[in-house]
Design a protein around this motif. Structure first.
Motif, PDB file in Angstrom:
ATOM      1  N   GLY A 602       0.797  -1.223   0.000  1.00 43.39           N
ATOM      2  CA  GLY A 602       0.000   0.000   0.000  1.00 43.39           C
ATOM      3  C   GLY A 602       0.829   1.272   0.000  1.00 43.39           C
ATOM      4  N   ARG A 603       2.022   1.199   0.631  1.00 42.93           N
ATOM      5  CA  ARG A 603       2.760   2.451   0.790  1.00 42.93           C
ATOM      6  C   ARG A 603       4.216   2.299   0.361  1.00 42.93           C
ATOM      7  N   LEU A 604       4.743   3.388  -0.182  1.00 47.27           N
ATOM      8  CA  LEU A 604       6.167   3.435  -0.491  1.00 47.27           C
ATOM      9  C   LEU A 604       6.792   4.441   0.465  1.00 47.27           C
ATOM     10  N   LYS A 605       7.945   4.073   1.026  1.00 53.29           N
ATOM     11  CA  LYS A 605       8.636   5.000   1.931  1.00 53.29           C
ATOM     12  C   LYS A 605       9.813   5.606   1.198  1.00 53.29           C
ATOM     13  N   ILE A 606       9.764   6.899   0.990  1.00 52.61           N
ATOM     14  CA  ILE A 606      10.881   7.568   0.321  1.00 52.61           C
ATOM     15  C   ILE A 606      12.053   7.595   1.287  1.00 52.61           C
ATOM     16  N   ASP A 607      13.182   7.117   0.842  1.00 55.40           N
ATOM     17  CA  ASP A 607      14.332   7.026   1.721  1.00 55.40           C
ATOM     18  C   ASP A 607      14.823   8.415   2.138  1.00 55.40           C
ATOM     19  N   ARG A 608      15.360   8.476   3.342  1.00 59.68           N
ATOM     20  CA  ARG A 608      15.741   9.794   3.850  1.00 59.68           C
ATOM     21  C   ARG A 608      16.907  10.396   3.074  1.00 59.68           C
ATOM     22  N   SER A 609      17.681   9.576   2.361  1.00 58.61           N
ATOM     23  CA  SER A 609      18.794  10.153   1.601  1.00 58.61           C
ATOM     24  C   SER A 609      18.277  11.045   0.475  1.00 58.61           C
ATOM     25  N   PHE A 610      17.035  10.808   0.009  1.00 57.33           N
ATOM     26  CA  PHE A 610      16.474  11.665  -1.040  1.00 57.33           C
ATOM     27  C   PHE A 610      15.846  12.920  -0.457  1.00 57.33           C
ATOM     28  N   VAL A 611      15.298  12.750   0.756  1.00 52.71           N
ATOM     29  CA  VAL A 611      14.623  13.891   1.388  1.00 52.71           C
ATOM     30  C   VAL A 611      15.658  14.941   1.780  1.00 52.71           C
ATOM     31  N   ALA A 612      16.869  14.476   2.082  1.00 50.99           N
ATOM     32  CA  ALA A 612      17.900  15.369   2.610  1.00 50.99           C
ATOM     33  C   ALA A 612      18.117  16.583   1.727  1.00 50.99           C
ATOM     34  N   GLY A 613      18.124  16.409   0.412  1.00 50.83           N
ATOM     35  CA  GLY A 613      18.461  17.506  -0.489  1.00 50.83           C
ATOM     36  C   GLY A 613      17.303  18.411  -0.841  1.00 50.83           C
ATOM     37  N   LEU A 614      16.107  18.132  -0.325  1.00 51.58           N
ATOM     38  CA  LEU A 614      14.940  18.951  -0.665  1.00 51.58           C
ATOM     39  C   LEU A 614      15.007  20.275   0.074  1.00 51.58           C
ATOM     40  N   PRO A 615      14.538  21.382  -0.469  1.00 51.61           N
ATOM     41  CA  PRO A 615      13.999  21.495  -1.821  1.00 51.61           C
ATOM     42  C   PRO A 615      15.016  22.119  -2.783  1.00 51.61           C
ATOM     43  N   ASP A 616      16.305  22.143  -2.397  1.00 51.76           N
ATOM     44  CA  ASP A 616      17.272  22.885  -3.213  1.00 51.76           C
ATOM     45  C   ASP A 616      18.053  22.024  -4.194  1.00 51.76           C
ATOM     46  N   ASP A 617      18.324  20.798  -3.803  1.00 54.36           N
ATOM     47  CA  ASP A 617      19.137  19.944  -4.668  1.00 54.36           C
ATOM     48  C   ASP A 617      18.291  19.408  -5.828  1.00 54.36           C
ATOM     49  N   ASP A 618      18.697  19.794  -7.047  1.00 54.35           N
ATOM     50  CA  ASP A 618      17.880  19.462  -8.219  1.00 54.35           C
ATOM     51  C   ASP A 618      17.710  17.960  -8.405  1.00 54.35           C
ATOM     52  N   THR A 619      18.796  17.228  -8.144  1.00 55.44           N
ATOM     53  CA  THR A 619      18.714  15.772  -8.327  1.00 55.44           C
ATOM     54  C   THR A 619      17.669  15.182  -7.393  1.00 55.44           C
ATOM     55  N   ASP A 620      17.759  15.573  -6.102  1.00 59.23           N
ATOM     56  CA  ASP A 620      16.799  15.028  -5.131  1.00 59.23           C
ATOM     57  C   ASP A 620      15.379  15.459  -5.453  1.00 59.23           C
ATOM     58  N   VAL A 621      15.233  16.732  -5.863  1.00 62.26           N
ATOM     59  CA  VAL A 621      13.903  17.230  -6.198  1.00 62.26           C
ATOM     60  C   VAL A 621      13.328  16.381  -7.335  1.00 62.26           C
ATOM     61  N   GLY A 622      14.154  16.186  -8.365  1.00 59.50           N
ATOM     62  CA  GLY A 622      13.690  15.405  -9.510  1.00 59.50           C
ATOM     63  C   GLY A 622      13.333  13.986  -9.104  1.00 59.50           C
ATOM     64  N   LEU A 623      14.189  13.407  -8.267  1.00 56.64           N
ATOM     65  CA  LEU A 623      13.960  12.023  -7.867  1.00 56.64           C
ATOM     66  C   LEU A 623      12.698  11.867  -7.037  1.00 56.64           C
ATOM     67  N   VAL A 624      12.550  12.769  -6.070  1.00 56.12           N
ATOM     68  CA  VAL A 624      11.389  12.647  -5.187  1.00 56.12           C
ATOM     69  C   VAL A 624      10.107  12.870  -5.993  1.00 56.12           C
ATOM     70  N   ARG A 625      10.151  13.852  -6.918  1.00 54.98           N
ATOM     71  CA  ARG A 625       8.984  14.055  -7.797  1.00 54.98           C
ATOM     72  C   ARG A 625       8.680  12.781  -8.576  1.00 54.98           C
ATOM     73  N   ALA A 626       9.754  12.215  -9.152  1.00 57.58           N
ATOM     74  CA  ALA A 626       9.565  11.024  -9.984  1.00 57.58           C
ATOM     75  C   ALA A 626       8.984   9.886  -9.152  1.00 57.58           C
ATOM     76  N   ILE A 627       9.511   9.718  -7.934  1.00 60.56           N
ATOM     77  CA  ILE A 627       9.019   8.636  -7.082  1.00 60.56           C
ATOM     78  C   ILE A 627       7.542   8.843  -6.781  1.00 60.56           C
ATOM     79  N   SER A 628       7.183  10.115  -6.525  1.00 59.41           N
ATOM     80  CA  SER A 628       5.787  10.355  -6.176  1.00 59.41           C
ATOM     81  C   SER A 628       4.883  10.115  -7.381  1.00 59.41           C
ATOM     82  N   GLN A 629       5.394  10.463  -8.578  1.00 59.65           N
ATOM     83  CA  GLN A 629       4.612  10.182  -9.793  1.00 59.65           C
ATOM     84  C   GLN A 629       4.460   8.682  -9.993  1.00 59.65           C
TER      85      GLN A 629
END
Ligand code: C2E
Ligand code: CA
Ligand code: CA
Length: 698
Positions: A602-629
């Motif tokens: 039912g649920r996906l847990k976004i790993d904290r290594s991706f959350v760390a760079g939000l909202p400034d790190d473009d790579t993390d932003v892109g990844l987290v967006r992609a994961i949520s999509q």
């Protein structure tokens, strides 16, 4: 009169209603039995009446007016006849002037009326069916186009026009040529499109599914099937669906499943494939190869002093430097947080050593930079060789990792070759496992709970149980230090059972006290694969009385890799039990969209290594967006972990995540401290007879 007598036998033998009309007065002078039946009147009543008494449509009246002026022409069309009851009946009415008078001028006319009410009903029904079909067409999400065998447009729905952006005037005019031409011009490969259409036209029975790329970058799937009539294929039905988003998500998921999201290097899965290929080459051509494991020394210090964002950038730079020190045919992969592995193709001991010296040079002797602050970082390298040290990835990695540990023990920043016999590491490993067994008996393990907060209303909706080990002499020992050893040695199965029963008991206490929340536990792959795992979960739930949906199992992506079918069965059994399932550390591992979609997770847990760079790190932003999509496309909810500041929280809320956990709200804590974060208990309905009343025990 003679004339009428002459026509009488014919009139009577007509299978439909018929009158003879005398043209001068336009009155009925003879009628047949069918006419009396149709008009429900005896012949006597019909005779002498004017024809326009029954046939009174504008067309009929105009016709009889023409007759009066001497224009005698036959008339045949659909009309209505007035019935005695005041209603009308649809008929096909035929008037044929009859030659009779001098010089062949008509004096009479034969009128026949064929009852069309049956046909009319059928036509009405057909219209209703067509309307229903149209509504059905419109209700599908796909664009539908129906053509005849020659390609002429027979029907389409609105979605068809939208997907192809067909101009309104072409649709309105049902301009087949225009519509086909438009579609052709919008496809990227117009010639291929023509060829396929010609092939389809030549084979009316063919069904096919194919993908079309449109000039604006859309991807459209075209499915076509023959349209069947009673006499065989009558045409084609095409359905079009816009798959642009799906294709993007798929491509992304493929990269995610074979590559490390942060550095874009191949991950362990892809490396394993490459090693398998290299092993095959060894067996066929005796071409040796080497596997390096590169471990950064004290990388946690970089994390602690500069933060995770800088640490991530450093990892990317390390990846780049090592990559540049290797040859193009070598494969560099990231296999863990600060662990890299490299497959050196066609390398023996001497050439592997040279490569390692290059790696040490680029990492250990050139400073790194953290937002303007230079600092130095070193790595240690372990080397395993095929065939001396093994041929499979796992063997080689294990050997190389043991070698890294020896390099570190020897003062770091150096390298070691694998040793055929396991050395001192094995002893410390064994000692650690023994210590864990003793600690479990002595009650030195406990669970802490980290709150999970729902974005929607800010309420604490769940807790993740995290294992803590306090040794009387050594103090707190981090999970990162003992969980891998527990997993390696299999002790995690015992430890995991303890966590399960402990966490479920705590959740049941909270539930009984009217503070229902989901408690999540981490389940190791090995624990998950135990044959009795499902029944163990069922038993623990039954004993505690905790409703199953208040327990969530956090599983890692590695369970989906090996024996996926068995894993799926187990997941389905857990799903039937009613427990919730979540995929932990999502994005760091091996997830494959295909497998994931089938899993009742039912649920996906976004790993904290991706959350760390939000909202400034473009790579993390892109990844987290992609994961949520990706999650949305798969219909899964998203939990984010490691949320440390308000900016991260806001970003994730706006992205539509369901809940989050992290130091911003609270770290993991003992049950008593945890309860202070909960609202006062809601009174629960009185327990049924025999039900226990349990006070909150800590
Ligand atoms: P995990 O499942 O990814 O757990 C989340 C980790 O992130 C926990 O570390 C937690 O304390 C930490 N964390 C939470 N919020 C933040 C934050 O805002 N910032 C940062 N930097 N970290 C945060 P912990 O407790 O050290 O656990 C580490 C790992 O050990 C866990 O990672 C999990 O993989 C494993 N583990 C812990 N307990 C168990 C257990 O009972 N069974 C199993 N199999 N594994 C466990
Ligand atoms: Ca977890
Ligand atoms: Ca995690």
């Amino acid at each position: 009169m003679n004339l009428i007598a002459a026509w009488a036998p014919l009139l009577d033998s007509l299978p439909m209603a018929g009158w003879i009309i005398e043209l001068a007065g336009q009155t009925v002078v003879a009628a047949n039995p069918e006419a009396t039946r149709l008009l429900e009147s005896p012949v006597a009543e019909l005779l002498g009446r004017r024809v326009t008494q029954w046939l009174a449509t504008p067309e009929d009246i105009a016709y009889w007016a023409d007759i009066a002026t001497g224009r005698y022409a036959p008339l045949r069309s659909d009309s209505l006849v007035c019935t005695p009851g005041g209603g009308t009946l649809p008929v096909e009415r035929h008037v044929q002037p009859l030659p009779g008078g001098a010089a062949g001028v008509p004096t009479h006319a034969l009128v026949t009326l064929r009852d069309r009410s049956g046909e009319q009903r059928a036509e009405d029904e057909r219209e209703a069916v067509v309307a229903e079909l149209q509504a059905t067409l419109e209700s599908t999400g796909d664009g539908i186009l129906v053509t005849d065998l020659e390609g002429r447009v027979r029907a389409f729905n609105r979605r068809f026009g939208q997907i192809w952006a067909v101009p309104e005037e072409l649709l309105e005019a049902r301009d087949s040529t225009g519509i086909h031409d438009w579609m052709r011009r919008r496809t990227l490969d117009a010639e291929g499109y023509d060829r396929r259409l010609a092939a389809l036209r030549a084979a009316p029975l063919l069904s096919s599914t194919e993908r079309l790329e449109l000039v604006e970058g859309q991807t459209v799937q075209r499915v076509t099937r023959p349209l069947w009539g009673r006499a065989g294929p009558q045409g084609r039905v095409y359905s079009f669906s816009d798959q642009t988003e799906l294709v993007k998500v798929r491509a992304l998921s493929e990269t995610l499943s074979s590559h490390d999201a942060l550095t874009r290097l191949p991950n362990r899965t892809l490396l394993a494939e490459k090693v398998a290929e290299a092993a095959l080459r060894w067996r066929r051509e005796q071409q040796p190869f080497a596997l390096l494991v590169v471990d950064l020394d004290h990388f946690r210090r970089v994390n602690d002093s500069f933060g995770q964002q800088v640490a991530n950038r450093v990892l990317c730079e390390v990846a780049e430097r090592i990559g540049a020190a290797l040859r193009s045919q070598d494969v560099l992969a990231r296999i863990g947080g600060d662990n890299f592995a490299a497959l050196l193709q066609d390398a023996d001991q001497a050439s592997a050593q040279k490569a390692v010296l290059r790696v040490l040079k680029v990492v250990n002797t050139q400073p790194f930079d953290a937002d303007g602050t230079p600092f130095s970082l070193t790595c240690s390298v372990g080397i395993a060789l095929c065939p001396q040290d093994g041929q499979a990835l796992d063997d080689l990695v294990r050997q190389a990792e043991a070698a890294v540990r020896r390099a570190k023990a020897a003062g770091r920043a150096g390298y070691r070759f694998a040793e055929p016999v396991p050395g001192g590491d094995a002893h410390s490993h064994v000692r650690m496992v023994h210590a864990m067994r003793e600690a479990l008996k002595a009650g030195h393990f406990r669970l802490h709970y980290q709150p999970q907060i729902r974005f929607r209303d800010g309420a604490v909706c769940g807790a993740e149980a995290l294992l803590r080990w306090r040794d009387p002499q050594l103090g707190e020992i981090a999970p990162a230090a003992f969980i891998p050893v527990a997993e390696d040695s299999g002790f995690i199965v015992t430890l995991g059972s303890w966590v399960l029963s402990q966490a479920v008991r705590q959740a049941a206490l909270w539930h009984e006290a009217g503070r229902s929340l989901t408690v999540a536990i981490n389940v190791s792959a090995l624990q998950f694969r135990q044959p009795d795992f499902v029944s163990q979960v069922a038993d623990v739930l039954a004993v505690s009385g905790l409703p199953a949906h208040l327990l969530e199992l956090e599983l890692t992506e590695s369970i989906l890799v090996e024996k996926a079918d068995e894993a799926l069965e187990r997941l389905q059994a857990l799903d039937r039990l009613g427990v919730q399932l979540a995929l932990d550390d999502f994005g760091t591992g091996y997830s494959c969209l295909g497998a994931l979609k089938r899993m009742p997770i039912g649920r996906l847990k976004i790993d904290r290594s991706f959350v760390a760079g939000l909202p400034d790190d473009d790579t993390d932003v892109g990844l987290v967006r992609a994961i949520s999509q990706l999650a949305q496309a798969l219909g899964k909810r998203v939990v984010a972990e490691g949320v440390e500041n308000e900016a991260q929280r806001r970003f994730l809320a706006e992205l539509g995540c369901e809940s989050f956990q992290g130091f911003l709200y609270a770290p993991a804590m003992d049950p008593a401290s945890f309860e202070r974060h909960l609202p006062p208990p809601r009174p629960r309905p009185m327990p049924t007879a025999g039900g226990r009343h349990i006070r909150l025990v800590r």
